[in-house]
Design a protein around this motif. Structure first.
Motif, PDB file in Angstrom:
ATOM      1  N   GLY A   1       0.648  -0.962   0.183  1.00 34.12           N
ATOM      2  CA  GLY A   1       0.318  -0.506  -0.076  1.00 34.12           C
ATOM      3  C   GLY A   1       0.991   1.758   0.136  1.00 34.12           C
ATOM      4  N   GLU A   2       0.426   2.170   0.333  1.00 33.97           N
ATOM      5  CA  GLU A   2       0.582   3.805  -0.247  1.00 33.97           C
ATOM      6  C   GLU A   2      -0.218   5.015   1.234  1.00 33.97           C
ATOM      7  N   SER A   3       1.212   5.389   1.362  1.00 36.68           N
ATOM      8  CA  SER A   3       1.125   6.027   2.901  1.00 36.68           C
ATOM      9  C   SER A   3       0.550   7.702   1.527  1.00 36.68           C
ATOM     10  N   TYR A   4      -0.203   8.491   3.254  1.00 35.62           N
ATOM     11  CA  TYR A   4      -1.018   9.032   1.981  1.00 35.62           C
ATOM     12  C   TYR A   4      -0.001  10.540   2.371  1.00 35.62           C
ATOM     13  N   LEU A   5       1.195  10.026   2.780  1.00 29.87           N
ATOM     14  CA  LEU A   5       2.085  11.582   3.211  1.00 29.87           C
ATOM     15  C   LEU A   5       3.527  11.488   2.221  1.00 29.87           C
ATOM     16  N   ASN A   6       3.342  12.199   1.285  1.00 28.21           N
ATOM     17  CA  ASN A   6       4.686  12.437   0.108  1.00 28.21           C
ATOM     18  C   ASN A   6       4.369  13.091  -0.016  1.00 28.21           C
ATOM     19  N   LEU A   7       5.673  14.191  -0.521  1.00 28.08           N
ATOM     20  CA  LEU A   7       6.081  15.124  -0.359  1.00 28.08           C
ATOM     21  C   LEU A   7       5.165  16.451  -0.084  1.00 28.08           C
ATOM     22  N   ALA A   8       4.557  16.595  -1.294  1.00 30.03           N
ATOM     23  CA  ALA A   8       3.357  18.198  -0.876  1.00 30.03           C
ATOM     24  C   ALA A   8       2.750  17.553   0.295  1.00 30.03           C
ATOM     25  N   ASN A   9       2.130  16.118   0.457  1.00 30.29           N
ATOM     26  CA  ASN A   9       1.473  16.736   1.882  1.00 30.29           C
ATOM     27  C   ASN A   9       2.057  16.426   3.371  1.00 30.29           C
ATOM     28  N   THR A  10       2.669  16.084   2.893  1.00 29.29           N
ATOM     29  CA  THR A  10       3.948  16.311   4.340  1.00 29.29           C
ATOM     30  C   THR A  10       4.518  17.588   5.216  1.00 29.29           C
ATOM     31  N   ILE A  11       4.688  18.688   3.554  1.00 29.75           N
ATOM     32  CA  ILE A  11       5.144  19.595   3.866  1.00 29.75           C
ATOM     33  C   ILE A  11       3.996  20.018   4.934  1.00 29.75           C
ATOM     34  N   LYS A  12       2.380  20.324   3.914  1.00 28.40           N
ATOM     35  CA  LYS A  12       1.716  20.993   4.397  1.00 28.40           C
ATOM     36  C   LYS A  12       1.167  20.149   5.673  1.00 28.40           C
ATOM     37  N   TYR A  13       0.976  19.286   6.155  1.00 26.22           N
ATOM     38  CA  TYR A  13       1.075  18.604   7.224  1.00 26.22           C
ATOM     39  C   TYR A  13       1.719  19.468   8.231  1.00 26.22           C
ATOM     40  N   MET A  14       3.174  19.120   8.210  1.00 26.66           N
ATOM     41  CA  MET A  14       4.265  20.274   9.187  1.00 26.66           C
ATOM     42  C   MET A  14       3.780  21.105   9.196  1.00 26.66           C
ATOM     43  N   SER A  15       3.211  22.096   8.321  1.00 26.45           N
ATOM     44  CA  SER A  15       3.369  23.369   8.485  1.00 26.45           C
ATOM     45  C   SER A  15       2.389  23.431   9.475  1.00 26.45           C
ATOM     46  N   ARG A  16       1.378  22.934   8.925  1.00 31.11           N
ATOM     47  CA  ARG A  16      -0.019  23.311  10.346  1.00 31.11           C
ATOM     48  C   ARG A  16       0.400  22.905  11.268  1.00 31.11           C
ATOM     49  N   MET A  17       1.303  21.488  11.746  1.00 29.38           N
ATOM     50  CA  MET A  17       1.500  21.649  13.060  1.00 29.38           C
ATOM     51  C   MET A  17       2.011  22.468  13.427  1.00 29.38           C
ATOM     52  N   ILE A  18       3.112  23.042  13.170  1.00 33.96           N
ATOM     53  CA  ILE A  18       4.067  24.198  13.616  1.00 33.96           C
ATOM     54  C   ILE A  18       2.970  25.130  13.586  1.00 33.96           C
ATOM     55  N   VAL A  19       1.929  25.356  13.013  1.00 31.48           N
ATOM     56  CA  VAL A  19       1.607  26.394  13.163  1.00 31.48           C
ATOM     57  C   VAL A  19       0.364  26.529  14.297  1.00 31.48           C
ATOM     58  N   SER A  20      -0.746  25.095  14.473  1.00 31.51           N
ATOM     59  CA  SER A  20      -0.774  25.465  16.024  1.00 31.51           C
ATOM     60  C   SER A  20      -0.387  24.829  17.582  1.00 31.51           C
ATOM     61  N   ILE A  21       1.434  24.688  17.216  1.00 27.37           N
ATOM     62  CA  ILE A  21       1.910  24.407  18.496  1.00 27.37           C
ATOM     63  C   ILE A  21       2.133  25.676  18.535  1.00 27.37           C
ATOM     64  N   PHE A  22       1.970  26.779  17.991  1.00 24.01           N
ATOM     65  CA  PHE A  22       2.810  28.082  18.554  1.00 24.01           C
ATOM     66  C   PHE A  22       1.371  28.998  18.687  1.00 24.01           C
ATOM     67  N   LEU A  23       0.785  29.133  17.911  1.00 20.89           N
ATOM     68  CA  LEU A  23      -0.400  29.629  18.277  1.00 20.89           C
ATOM     69  C   LEU A  23      -1.977  29.512  18.454  1.00 20.89           C
ATOM     70  N   ILE A  24      -2.586  28.211  18.085  1.00 20.55           N
ATOM     71  CA  ILE A  24      -3.092  27.607  19.062  1.00 20.55           C
ATOM     72  C   ILE A  24      -3.407  26.959  20.403  1.00 20.55           C
ATOM     73  N   GLN A  25      -2.987  26.090  20.326  1.00 22.45           N
ATOM     74  CA  GLN A  25      -2.323  24.634  21.610  1.00 22.45           C
ATOM     75  C   GLN A  25      -2.310  25.127  22.607  1.00 22.45           C
ATOM     76  N   PRO A  26      -1.458  26.433  23.011  1.00 22.28           N
ATOM     77  CA  PRO A  26      -0.970  26.710  24.255  1.00 22.28           C
ATOM     78  C   PRO A  26      -1.829  27.784  24.456  1.00 22.28           C
ATOM     79  N   PHE A  27      -2.839  28.131  23.688  1.00 19.48           N
ATOM     80  CA  PHE A  27      -4.151  28.975  24.085  1.00 19.48           C
ATOM     81  C   PHE A  27      -5.450  28.326  24.141  1.00 19.48           C
ATOM     82  N   ARG A  28      -5.799  27.336  23.944  1.00 20.27           N
ATOM     83  CA  ARG A  28      -6.526  26.615  24.270  1.00 20.27           C
ATOM     84  C   ARG A  28      -7.336  27.105  25.938  1.00 20.27           C
ATOM     85  N   LYS A  29      -8.750  26.639  26.103  1.00 20.93           N
ATOM     86  CA  LYS A  29      -8.979  27.163  27.610  1.00 20.93           C
ATOM     87  C   LYS A  29      -8.707  25.232  27.985  1.00 20.93           C
ATOM     88  N   ARG A  30      -7.927  25.435  29.538  1.00 22.93           N
ATOM     89  CA  ARG A  30      -8.094  24.041  30.198  1.00 22.93           C
ATOM     90  C   ARG A  30      -9.373  24.148  31.208  1.00 22.93           C
TER      91      ARG A  30
END
Length: 229
Positions: A200-229
């Motif tokens: 089978g094939e992983s969905y994480l080709n180069l383009a998807n990998t770049i999109k995924y990593m970018s989304r993760m990093i944005v979320s780590i800095f700008l979303i997750q630290p400010f979520r209500k706990r």
């Protein structure tokens, strides 16, 4: 301490891998339960699940990894499991390490990650560059070093099962580790080995990998630290 353990196996078009995955669990972690979440597969995955009388949940449509794993968390919550293991259906994870993760949950950790990179160095590749960036981002935001944040081989204790089962804003992804750390959850890594995908094939080709990593990093800095706990 004996824990009631469920292995959650999300499966999308894994007709070539799923029998080997179940055989591995039954052979090397025979004292744990498992459930396969068929995520709207278009191949013969469902036929194999039915024919072999595996324990499975069938999703009519493709929910994606988060939806499939969350379905498993809800099953775990409804059936009162103490520990849930996220375990890929592509054959890369090895069931012989399940008990290492469970042992660390029993010691009081909330989340345990099966890590490839505690004793081994990350290879040089575009995907591992993304992993390094995510690790560095988590370190900056939380002060916690997580060497293999993209590993999908994870164990969760009972309180985390409930949170992941009921919170649509809490997918089991690297960025939400920041949220869990900010809430005081104890996260530990244990060294494991993983196999390469055989079929089978992983969905994480180069383009998807770049999109995924970018989304993760944005979320780590700008979303997750400010979520209500």
């Amino acid at each position: 301490m004996n824990l009631k353990v469920l292995v959650i196996v999300p499966a999308y078009n894994e007709e070539l891998n799923i029998k080997k995955v179940v055989n591995d669990i039954q052979t090397n972690a025979a004292d744990v339960d498992y459930v396969i979440v068929n995520d709207g597969s278009k191949d013969h995955t469902l036929d194999i699940l039915k024919r072999n009388h595996y324990n499975y949940i069938d999703s009519i449509c493709n929910l994606g990894l988060f939806g499939a794993v969350q379905t498993g968390f809800r099953y775990s919550l409804e059936n009162n499991y103490d520990c849930a293991i996220q375990f890929d259906g592509d054959g890369q994870h090895l069931a012989k390490y399940i008990h290492l993760l469970v042992d660390e949950i029993a010691k009081g950790n909330d989340i345990v990650i099966g890590s490839r990179f505690i004793d081994e160095k990350k290879p040089i590749s575009a995907r591992m560059l993304g992993s390094r960036l995510i690790s560095a981002s988590i370190k900056i935001v939380t002060g916690k070093s997580i060497k293999d944040p993209t590993s999908g081989f994870r164990a969760y204790n009972k309180s985390c099962i409930k949170e992941y089962a009921l919170d649509m804003n809490n997918p089991p992804e690297p960025d939400t580790l920041v949220y869990m750390l900010k809430r005081g959850k104890r996260i530990k890594e244990v060294q494991v080995q993983m196999k390469d995908r055989e079929s089978g094939e992983s969905y994480l080709n180069l383009a998807n990998t770049i999109k995924y990593m970018s989304r993760m990093i944005v979320s780590i800095f700008l979303i997750q630290p400010f979520r209500k706990r």
